[in-house]
Write an enzyme that holds these catalytic residues in place. Structure first.
Site, short mmCIF file in Angstrom:
data_model
loop_
_atom_site.label_atom_id
_atom_site.label_comp_id
_atom_site.label_asym_id
_atom_site.label_seq_id
_atom_site.Cartn_x
_atom_site.Cartn_y
_atom_site.Cartn_z
N LYS A 221 -68.45 -5.44 -17.95
CA LYS A 221 -67.83 -4.51 -17.00
C LYS A 221 -68.15 -3.05 -17.33
CE LYS A 221 -64.28 -7.07 -14.65
NZ LYS A 221 -62.86 -7.16 -14.28
N ARG A 255 -62.88 -14.98 -18.45
CA ARG A 255 -63.82 -15.08 -17.32
C ARG A 255 -65.12 -14.40 -17.72
NH1 ARG A 255 -65.18 -12.00 -12.76
NH2 ARG A 255 -65.65 -13.27 -10.91
#
Length: 286
Positions: A221, A255
């Site tokens: 991210k 995840r």
């Protein structure tokens, strides 16, 4: 106990959720699994490497071309049915904020609805309740789907995460979603700048102490990229470091894009924490 689909996970068992993007414009793989054949191959690989959950998404999180509910369903529903046919025991999750898409994928065999936009469609939780599916309750800072944060501010970001996710989880229980199928997610990068996401990680123990299983979506991210000043394809080390910290602080579900590497990190942290042991033990024994 966390119960999803046919699977039950005990309190000290880390769970890997592998990302399979059914989009042509994913920030990470740029459409590598948009077509059925590579997407199914990705599922096979992820399961073989230790993923217990397959998270299927039909719309990328960031801004881009408009994707209607009909198109999102076209990208996901048939694929869910095929994964269900090939892998009866794998937990199938679908990353969607739309209740009509949620209903269609549950009909096709999905076990879990991953609501990454924080209950923007309140009817999605009702769908989870109706189908006996699990639900991820995420903090997105009030952001609308597919928008990026702009000058976002909190008096206390973790207090806001707790306020929102706990309210979503309790509402889900009141609607009839199984308590043992609900997770809370601090929503790294969603409605947050990099400092917010770092603080959410540093104080993750405040979420795990609530008793709700915590899901973290950290993989490659922007907060990792900004912290290390690295482009998307050079964020694995930072992601794994963040994963190890999150595991030590009690996160349950991860995840991820890179399953095998994540599994090694989680196995190591679990062993250090005393909830597992070495795969082999030879040193000093002969």
């Amino acid at each position: 106990m966390l119960r999803l689909g046919r699977r039950e996970f005990d309190a000290h068992e880390p769970v890997i959720m592998a990302i399979v993007n059914r989009t042509p414009d994913s920030f990470y793989d740029r459409g590598a699994t948009f077509r059925d054949e590579p997407a199914l191959a990705r599922v096979e690989q992820a399961v073989s490497e230790g993923a217990a959950i397959i998270d299927i998404g039909g719309v990328k999180a960031g801004p881009g071309e408009e994707v209607s509910a009909e198109e999102e369903a076209r990208r996901t529903v048939g694929f869910v049915a095929e994964v269900r046919r090939r892998h009866p025991d794998v937990v199938i999750s679908v990353d969607t904020w739309r209740h009509d898409v949620g209903e269609a994928v549950c009909e096709a065999g999905a076990d879990l609805l991953n609501d990454a936009w924080g209950g923007v469609d309140p009817a999605l939780a009702e769908v989870a309740a109706r189908y006996g599916a699990g639900l991820v309750c995420t903090h997105a800072g009030g952001s609308r789907p597919r928008t990026r944060p702009h000058r976002v501010a909190y008096d206390d970001v973790v207090a806001d995460i707790l306020r929102v996710t706990l309210a979503l989880a309790e509402r889900a229980v009141e609607l009839g979603v199984r308590r043992d199928g609900i997770m809370i997610d601090p929503g790294h990068d969603f409605g947050k700048n990099t400092r917010h996401s770092l603080e959410a990680t540093r104080r993750l123990g405040e979420l795990t102490e609530t008793g709700w299983p915590v899901l973290v979506s950290l993989s490659n991210k922007d907060f990792v990229g900004e912290t290390l000043d690295r482009p998307v394809k050079e964020r694995l080390i930072g992601t794994l470091a963040t994963t190890a910290v999150s595991a030590w602080l009690g996160a349950r579900v991860y995840r991820v894009h890179e399953v095998a590497e994540t599994k090694q990190v989680l196995d190591m942290v679990t062993a250090i924490a005393g909830h597992g042991g070495p795969k082999v033990a030879r040193r000093g024994l002969a």
